[in-house]
Design an enzyme around this catalytic site. Structure first.
Site, short mmCIF file in Angstrom:
data_model
loop_
_atom_site.label_atom_id
_atom_site.label_comp_id
_atom_site.label_asym_id
_atom_site.label_seq_id
_atom_site.Cartn_x
_atom_site.Cartn_y
_atom_site.Cartn_z
N ASP A 109 -3.00 1.54 6.77
CA ASP A 109 -2.19 1.17 5.62
C ASP A 109 -1.81 -0.30 5.66
OD1 ASP A 109 -2.35 3.80 4.82
OD2 ASP A 109 -0.44 4.37 5.75
N GLU A 120 -1.95 -1.59 -5.96
CA GLU A 120 -3.24 -1.02 -6.34
C GLU A 120 -3.06 -0.15 -7.59
OE1 GLU A 120 -7.06 1.03 -4.06
OE2 GLU A 120 -5.05 1.09 -3.18
N CYS A 140 -15.85 -7.72 14.47
CA CYS A 140 -15.00 -8.59 15.30
C CYS A 140 -14.13 -7.81 16.28
CB CYS A 140 -14.12 -9.46 14.40
SG CYS A 140 -12.94 -8.53 13.39
N CYS A 181 -12.10 -5.09 6.49
CA CYS A 181 -11.37 -5.72 7.59
C CYS A 181 -10.60 -6.92 7.06
CB CYS A 181 -12.34 -6.15 8.68
SG CYS A 181 -11.53 -7.00 10.08
N ASP A 221 0.86 -1.18 0.00
CA ASP A 221 0.00 0.00 0.00
C ASP A 221 0.89 1.23 0.00
OD1 ASP A 221 -2.79 1.24 0.46
OD2 ASP A 221 -1.58 2.14 2.04
#
Length: 382
Positions: A369, A287, A362, A340, A196
């Site tokens: 990041d 990405e 949860c 998540c 990321d």
């Protein structure tokens, strides 16, 4: 074994006579390019077929005996290669024009422009008898030039194709294009890594590693503004203005070198070229960001361009190929930061200012990041 064409660039250590000779070669290359562009425009305006690089070079050689005797002081390869660059520039221009008509190209067509010394001294390319030693390189008409870095250029089992000499901020560099044999890389067998990219941290990896952003431009912005003001306040055409311009150019080069060095170090650590096959990542996931659209944000445009995401991705792509790793890109619309990584719940209300991800399902709490990097790695594994 496969033949690979690679480029190696290193700095030259020139004396005054060699620096003058390089300036003459750069000037001859610039003159040949501008002369060829002018001849091209004249022929097109007269309705005749545009000349190619070979015909222009023959015409230029005829002019050397009468109008351009000073060109005998430089290697014939400098103007010849410059005319080839002009031919290539026009070939790319007409391709873009054709794509523009088909609707597959957006942006400026980029008609070749005349080169000016005001935009830099430039460069020149040489071919022919080129020899490389441990700390020297021998070029046509320039002789033996010393290198500042010892042992960087390969000297054995290589085929030298060309050498390009360029100047940047008062320093001279040589870039050598070589053809060398490389063994086929082994298949990487390590874990998949998700990356990321960001502004505060250059890259956050799914294995927990974080590479900080050096902020090459941001950390020198105050100094850069000061030198820009000093340059603007000097009288045009004066020696002091030239000195201020050199200082400003050196600072710009320092910023660019700092950014480039960081990107090379980070990408080399990620692909782990020197590690065994079991420790090199099988797949690297990134990405697919639309940087051109993101820089339209007036508040973040300078910080985004300062990071160099496109260059980061380019270096990862070719370095991963050299070590047998794959590079996989995920759609920019994938909610990697909002999902998540433990249970898959999506937080639609997550803001850019939220640096921690809190899962309402949860109760998982993780850095934003790092969560995105893990999700990218899981996307490739799934």
């Amino acid at each position: 074994m496969t033949l690979v064409v690679r480029g190696y660039q290193t700095e030259l250590k020139l004396n005054n006579a060699q620096r003058t000779a390089c300036l003459k070669h750069a000037g001859a290359a610039r003159y040949a390019y501008n002369w060829g562009l002018r001849r091209y425009q004249e022929e097109r305006a007269a309705g005749r077929k545009a000349p190619n690089a070979m015909s222009l070079h023959k015409e230029l050689n005829a002019l050397k005996q009468t109008e351009l005797p000073w060109m005998y002081e430089v290697s014939k390869a400098a103007p010849q290669e410059s005319l080839r660059d002009l031919e290539k520039a026009f070939r790319h221009f007409w391709k873009r024009c054709q794509r523009k008509k088909q609707g597959t190209f957006r942006g400026k067509l980029g008609f070749p422009r005349f080169k000016s010394k005001k935009r830099g001294i430039g460069s020149f390319r040489l071919t022919g008898a080129i020899h490389i030693g441990e700390n020297w390189i021998q070029l046509p008409r320039l002789g033996t030039l010393r290198l500042k870095e010892r042992g960087y250029l390969p000297t054995t089992a290589v085929n030298i194709l060309s050498a390009t000499v360029s100047e940047r901020a008062g320093r001279w560099y040589v870039s050598v294009q070589l053809e060398e044999e490389h063994a086929e890389p082994g298949i990487a067998l390590g874990e998949t890594i998700g990356i990321d990219v960001g502004i505060k941290a250059l890259a956050t990896l799914s294995d927990g590693r974080v590479f900080p952003n050096p902020k090459a431009l941001g950390s020198h912005l105050k100094q850069l503004k000061r030198r820009c003001r000093q340059h603007a306040r000097k009288q045009q055409g004066s020696k002091n203005r030239q000195k201020a311009a050199r200082k400003l150019a050196r600072l710009h080069a320092h910023i660019a070198n700092l950014r480039k060095d960081t990107l090379h170090q980070v990408t080399s650590l990620i692909v782990a070229k020197t590690k065994p096959d079991q420790e090199r990542p099988t797949c690297i996931v990134l990405e697919d960001l639309q940087v051109s659209g993101m820089v339209k944000n007036g508040k973040l445009s300078r910080a985004i361009t300062d990071v160099g995401w496109s260059e980061f991705r380019r270096q990862l792509a070719y370095k991963a190929k050299q070590v047998g790793s794959l590079v996989y890109t995920v759609s920019r619309w994938e909610p990697s930061s909002k999902t998540c990584s433990w249970c898959g719940w999506i937080d639609e209300d997550l803001m850019l200012s939220d640096r921690l991800f809190h899962c309402a399902e949860c109760g998982y709490v993780i850095d934003r990041d790092l969560n995105a990097a893990i999700n990218l790695a899981l996307k490739a594994a799934g």
